[in-house]
Design a protein around this motif. Structure first.
Motif, mmCIF file in Angstrom:
data_model
loop_
_atom_site.group_PDB
_atom_site.id
_atom_site.type_symbol
_atom_site.label_atom_id
_atom_site.label_comp_id
_atom_site.label_asym_id
_atom_site.label_seq_id
_atom_site.Cartn_x
_atom_site.Cartn_y
_atom_site.Cartn_z
ATOM 1 N N ALA B 27 0.818 -1.211 0.000
ATOM 2 C CA ALA B 27 0.000 0.000 0.000
ATOM 3 C C ALA B 27 0.851 1.261 0.000
ATOM 4 O O ALA B 27 1.932 1.298 -0.523
ATOM 5 C CB ALA B 27 -0.933 -0.007 1.185
ATOM 6 N N VAL B 28 0.291 2.256 0.628
ATOM 7 C CA VAL B 28 0.761 3.607 0.471
ATOM 8 C C VAL B 28 2.188 3.822 0.934
ATOM 9 O O VAL B 28 2.944 4.558 0.323
ATOM 10 C CB VAL B 28 -0.186 4.514 1.268
ATOM 11 C CG1 VAL B 28 0.383 5.872 1.431
ATOM 12 C CG2 VAL B 28 -1.511 4.564 0.545
ATOM 13 N N ASN B 29 2.555 3.194 2.017
ATOM 14 C CA ASN B 29 3.854 3.511 2.595
ATOM 15 C C ASN B 29 4.970 2.678 2.031
ATOM 16 O O ASN B 29 4.774 1.529 1.644
ATOM 17 C CB ASN B 29 3.791 3.305 4.098
ATOM 18 C CG ASN B 29 3.927 4.635 4.790
ATOM 19 O OD1 ASN B 29 4.548 5.538 4.271
ATOM 20 N ND2 ASN B 29 3.322 4.747 5.945
ATOM 21 N N VAL B 30 6.078 3.278 2.017
ATOM 22 C CA VAL B 30 7.202 2.556 1.422
ATOM 23 C C VAL B 30 8.407 2.857 2.291
ATOM 24 O O VAL B 30 8.344 3.650 3.209
ATOM 25 C CB VAL B 30 7.392 3.055 -0.031
ATOM 26 C CG1 VAL B 30 8.221 4.309 -0.065
ATOM 27 C CG2 VAL B 30 7.981 1.968 -0.893
ATOM 28 N N ASP B 31 9.518 2.232 1.997
ATOM 29 C CA ASP B 31 10.743 2.505 2.750
ATOM 30 C C ASP B 31 10.630 2.101 4.198
ATOM 31 O O ASP B 31 11.297 2.663 5.058
ATOM 32 C CB ASP B 31 11.085 4.011 2.707
ATOM 33 C CG ASP B 31 12.030 4.286 1.548
ATOM 34 O OD1 ASP B 31 12.388 3.325 0.858
ATOM 35 O OD2 ASP B 31 12.360 5.444 1.348
ATOM 36 N N LEU B 32 9.780 1.154 4.500
ATOM 37 C CA LEU B 32 9.754 0.652 5.863
ATOM 38 C C LEU B 32 10.876 -0.353 5.987
ATOM 39 O O LEU B 32 10.961 -1.277 5.200
ATOM 40 C CB LEU B 32 8.419 -0.034 6.132
ATOM 41 C CG LEU B 32 7.216 0.882 6.028
ATOM 42 C CD1 LEU B 32 5.947 0.078 6.169
ATOM 43 C CD2 LEU B 32 7.252 1.937 7.112
ATOM 44 N N GLN B 33 11.700 -0.134 6.956
ATOM 45 C CA GLN B 33 12.805 -1.077 7.110
ATOM 46 C C GLN B 33 12.253 -2.400 7.576
ATOM 47 O O GLN B 33 12.022 -2.600 8.769
ATOM 48 C CB GLN B 33 13.822 -0.561 8.144
ATOM 49 C CG GLN B 33 14.664 0.586 7.643
ATOM 50 C CD GLN B 33 13.980 1.914 7.884
ATOM 51 O OE1 GLN B 33 12.992 1.973 8.621
ATOM 52 N NE2 GLN B 33 14.488 2.957 7.280
ATOM 53 N N THR B 34 11.995 -3.248 6.627
ATOM 54 C CA THR B 34 11.518 -4.562 7.043
ATOM 55 C C THR B 34 12.741 -5.421 7.263
ATOM 56 O O THR B 34 13.361 -5.912 6.335
ATOM 57 C CB THR B 34 10.662 -5.185 5.942
ATOM 58 O OG1 THR B 34 11.299 -4.949 4.689
ATOM 59 C CG2 THR B 34 9.295 -4.555 5.904
ATOM 60 N N ASP B 35 13.079 -5.577 8.502
ATOM 61 C CA ASP B 35 14.206 -6.479 8.752
ATOM 62 C C ASP B 35 13.691 -7.779 9.309
ATOM 63 O O ASP B 35 12.543 -7.888 9.728
ATOM 64 C CB ASP B 35 15.214 -5.829 9.704
ATOM 65 C CG ASP B 35 14.537 -5.371 10.972
ATOM 66 O OD1 ASP B 35 14.454 -4.148 11.160
ATOM 67 O OD2 ASP B 35 14.050 -6.216 11.749
ATOM 68 N N ALA B 36 14.569 -8.732 9.328
ATOM 69 C CA ALA B 36 14.108 -10.075 9.644
ATOM 70 C C ALA B 36 13.692 -10.237 11.091
ATOM 71 O O ALA B 36 13.012 -11.200 11.434
ATOM 72 C CB ALA B 36 15.205 -11.074 9.318
ATOM 73 N N THR B 37 14.070 -9.307 11.955
ATOM 74 C CA THR B 37 13.766 -9.532 13.370
ATOM 75 C C THR B 37 12.280 -9.498 13.653
ATOM 76 O O THR B 37 11.785 -10.172 14.538
ATOM 77 C CB THR B 37 14.452 -8.490 14.267
ATOM 78 O OG1 THR B 37 14.102 -7.200 13.764
ATOM 79 C CG2 THR B 37 15.953 -8.655 14.220
ATOM 80 N N LEU B 38 11.570 -8.684 12.883
ATOM 81 C CA LEU B 38 10.122 -8.666 13.113
ATOM 82 C C LEU B 38 9.407 -8.318 11.820
ATOM 83 O O LEU B 38 9.511 -7.218 11.309
ATOM 84 C CB LEU B 38 9.780 -7.636 14.190
ATOM 85 C CG LEU B 38 8.301 -7.553 14.565
ATOM 86 C CD1 LEU B 38 7.821 -8.889 15.113
ATOM 87 C CD2 LEU B 38 8.086 -6.477 15.598
ATOM 88 N N GLN B 39 8.674 -9.295 11.295
ATOM 89 C CA GLN B 39 7.912 -9.050 10.071
ATOM 90 C C GLN B 39 6.457 -9.387 10.318
ATOM 91 O O GLN B 39 6.146 -10.495 10.766
ATOM 92 C CB GLN B 39 8.433 -9.952 8.958
ATOM 93 C CG GLN B 39 9.510 -9.317 8.130
ATOM 94 C CD GLN B 39 9.946 -10.266 7.045
ATOM 95 O OE1 GLN B 39 10.081 -11.455 7.285
ATOM 96 N NE2 GLN B 39 10.155 -9.748 5.872
#
Lengths: 370, 399
Positions: B27-39
């Motif tokens: 969706a709208v937001n981008v550049d969320l640091q999706t790291d492996a510690t919490l998805q």
């Protein structure tokens, strides 16, 4: 037969028309005509020709509101649209009249196209084109109710009549939807314009310069889209909606023709029954032995016999003309619809192409946002 | 009602399609640091009569959780509860709280479906099936949108360095049973209303206080203006898209009318009508897709940033409030010193206020900068996608 080309001059409904025809005195000439002249022409034609079973194209309807606005000199877009619509409709009307082979022969038509000054058609003040049609329809309905129901010997006519009625209904439905489309597009125009302004304001308050520029560009693109939508709405209206309106009126005129034929038949039947009565009267006189009245009765009988044959011939002739007319009408209709719809689709295609150009110009700006 | 049932059963079939799609945070937001510690993502969603059940799926390597991968079922009210718990927590006063997802609203769709059911007799079978298909597509679109909104909320929380550690958040993610957060009853709603009124009145007072820090002063003016303009743009974009949809509907009706005309006979003209009808049908499909895309890329973007800018404004408000408290505490301290009474108490409270204020200011600065970066990136992504989609659709129409 070439094309007539009305132009509007001034605020009054004066129109110039230019024709170039072989049979006329000169090659190219123009005259000025008022709207009431057109109505006058229609009336003369319908009175004469419809008796023969011809389909006389009806002119555009009188519109009091529209004309007063124009006369008063109000310069708003709706009155400009009205004038344009009126002009296009009158042009189409004349083209139809001129392309009909027997109508073209009519001296009234020639006079209309050629003579400098036409006597002012006073009768059209009271009777507008639409009012006239309505009168015809009402009269024919009344007549039908009064006299004998026609037993149709020729199923072709019955089928055709049914078809015409169906088609008119379908076209009316379609017209309603197209009208709705025109309205919604106009709405879309308006809301796109508002959105564009709003976007521009947003772009102003954004402090990241690249994004700000991109937003202003978006606002510009949306403005251009608004322009496109407006043109599309105009095309929807002038090409599509007017086409439908014209044909609905023409179909009504066609129904009028059928009615004329029915009336001719009724006249014939009435004449026959009068003849019958005269013959009975003669028989009675013979029996009552009054020789002086007998001669008169015999004269009347011959007169009515002649009438009966005349009416029968009339009826047959009208039948044939109506058949010819209907076939011609269908061909014209197919041609007309085809060319207009193609024009409409072309316009849509063009506007899509321009849309592509606009967005293509915007894309690099959007990508440039850092 | 019979037809509503049908839609829900139909939605069961549709929802299989939804689950088959790889639901990413698209969706709208981008550049969320999706790291492996919490998805976190919403892997599933089921729509029932008047509520939507989301299946929240978590993958984590953090030690706090019992397992590495697990799922729970949550409803909208539980999302709201989580959001409110953040807002009410004093510790988070210095952060932009990700805005709560809007309530799933299928009312408009349901109304249309009812109208369709009532008008079933008055239209032909083809028209009816066509309109039903359209309505189902609309329903599906709204459904997808609400799933996306809820997912974005969770992802924002998970990406935030402090909020992701919140205990309530972990409970939300992990606790298998119903959280039994009853929705606010009337009294609580009334309290909320009053709180909002007080807050906005307060906000006006506090906004008048000129800030010592230039950065914050600038941000305040900027945010106020920006928020208003985004609100305006969002409303106007909604109207524009609605007009667009209406026009597409009309084209649909034109297509069916032409089709009826075409089937009257088998003359050339009728064949032509049939062809034109097909063309209009295609145009309409594309036009509605254009409207839907505009909706997604533009309108949703604006709506989201409306909520985000409101959240940022709330942050600034909290900071100003803390500033005012701090200044009041200073004054109280001075008074106490003058009277030489309760000095210690006044000192401690002043210390507290000072500390709170400074903490908020620090984190607020970072948050606002982040907000800007996120906003720019999101706009960029969506505008680029919007342009590309418009081009794609226009090119398809031309063939």
């Amino acid at each position: 037969v070439a094309v007539t080309n009305p132009e509007k001059v001034g605020l009054c409904p004066r129109l110039c028309s230019q024709t170039s025809l072989a049979m006329f005195r000169s090659k190219v000439f123009s005259v000025r005509r008022r709207y009431s002249d057109f109505l006058g022409l229609y009336e003369k034609l319908s009175v004469k020709q419809s008796l023969h079973g011809c389909i006389v194209p009806p002119p555009p309807e009188k519109s009091v509101v529209g004309m007063t606005k124009v006369k008063v000199g109000m310069d708003d877009p709706s009155s400009v649209e009205f004038v344009e619509r009126r002009r296009a409709a009158l042009e189409r009307y004349l083209q139809r009249v001129v392309s009909h082979p027997s109508l073209l022969q009519d001296p009234d038509v020639r006079e209309f196209l050629e003579r400098e000054e036409l006597p002012r058609a006073v009768s059209t003040q009271a009777l507008s084109g639409a009012g006239f049609l309505k009168m015809i329809n009402k009269a024919s309905d009344a007549v039908n109710k009064m006299t004998i129901k026609m037993n149709e010997s020729d199923t072709w006519f019955e089928d055709k009549f049914q078809e015409v009625e169906n088609e008119e209904q379908q076209l009316r439905k379609l017209q309603a939807v197209v009208d709705s489309l025109v309205n919604h597009r106009k709405e879309l125009c308006g809301s796109t314009a508002l959105f564009a302004k709003s976007m521009a304001m947003l772009g102003n308050s954004e402090d990241n310069t690249a994004l700000s520029r991109a937003l202003s560009q978006l606002a510009e693109v949306e403005e251009k889209m608004e322009q496109l939508h407006q043109e599309q709405a105009a095309s929807d209206f002038f090409i599509f909606a007017e086409l439908l309106a014209d044909y609905i009126r023409l179909l009504a005129a066609m129904r009028g023709c059928f009615d004329q034929r029915v009336r001719a038949w009724q006249r014939w039947q009435e004449a026959q029954s009068t003849l019958q009565k005269k013959r009975e009267a003669e028989a009675k006189l013979l029996w009552a032995n009054k020789p002086d009245k007998l001669q008169q009765a015999k004269d009347e009988i011959t007169e009515w016999e002649a009438r009966v044959t005349q009416y029968e011939r009339d009826f047959d002739r009208i039948g044939m003309t109506v058949r010819k007319e209907v076939l011609r009408f269908e061909k014209e209709k197919a041609k007309d619809f085809r060319s207009q719809l193609v024009k409409y689709l072309d316009a849509m295609l063009q506007s899509k192409q321009r849309l592509v150009k606009f967005w293509e110009a915007f894309l690099p700006e959007a990508k440039a946002i850092a | 009602m019979r037809s509503c049932y049908g839609l829900i059963c139909g939605c069961g079939a549709l929802w299989d399609v939804v689950s088959a799609l790889p639901l990413q945070p698209r969706a709208v937001n981008v550049d969320l640091q999706t790291d492996a510690t919490l998805q976190v993502d919403i892997s599933d969603a089921l729509s029932e009569r008047d509520k939507v059940k989301f299946t929240v799926h978590t993958k984590s390597t953090l030690p706090n959780f019992k397992q590495n991968e697990f799922s729970v079922v949550r409803q909208h009210e539980e999302f709201i509860w989580l959001h409110d718990s953040f807002v009410e927590n004093e510790e988070y006063a210095g952060y932009i709280i990700p805005p709560a997802p809007p309530r799933p609203d299928f009312d408009a769709s349901r109304e249309k479906l009812q109208k369709l059911g009532e008008g079933e007799g008055s239209m032909t079978k083809e028209e009816f099936t066509k309109m039903k298909q359209e309505l189902e597509a609309e329903y599906l679109a709204i459904f997808k949108k609400t799933v996306a909104m809820h997912e974005v909320f969770l992802c924002r929380v998970a990406a935030h360095p402090v909020l992701r550690k919140d205990l309530n958040f972990h409970v939300f993610l992990e606790y298998n049973q119903d959280l039994s957060v009853r929705g606010k009853n009337k009294k609580e709603k009334l309290e909320d209303f009053f709180k909002n009124v007080v807050k906005s009145a307060d906000g006006v007072l506090v906004a008048g206080v000129k800030d010592v820090d230039d950065f914050f002063e600038h941000e305040k003016t900027f945010l106020l203006e920006y928020h208003n303009r985004v609100k305006d743009a969002s409303a106007k974009s909604d109207r524009m898209i609605r007009s667009h949809k209406n026009a597409a509907d009309d084209i649909n009706r034109i297509a069916s009318s032409l089709y009826t005309l075409g089937t009257q006979d088998s003359t050339d003209l009728c064949k032509f009508f049939l062809k034109v009808s097909e063309l209009f049908e295609k145009t309409r499909k594309i036009e509605s897709r254009v409207a839907a895309d505009e909706d997604l890329k533009l309108a949703d973007l604006l709506k989201y940033y409306l909520r985000e800018s409101q959240a940022a404004k709330d942050l600034l408000y909290r900071r100003s409030r803390a500033l005012v408290d701090y200044e009041n505490a200073n004054k109280a301290l001075d008074k106490a010193r003058a009277k030489n009474r309760d000095v210690l108490q006044a000192e401690t409270s002043q210390q507290l206020c000072c500390h709170k204020f400074e903490k908020i200011s620090e984190s607020a600065k970072q948050e606002l900068i982040d907000f800007k970066t996120r906003r720019v990136a999101a706009f960029r992504k969506n505008l680029v996608e919007l342009a590309e989609l418009e081009l794609k659709h226009a090119k398809v129409t031309m063939t």
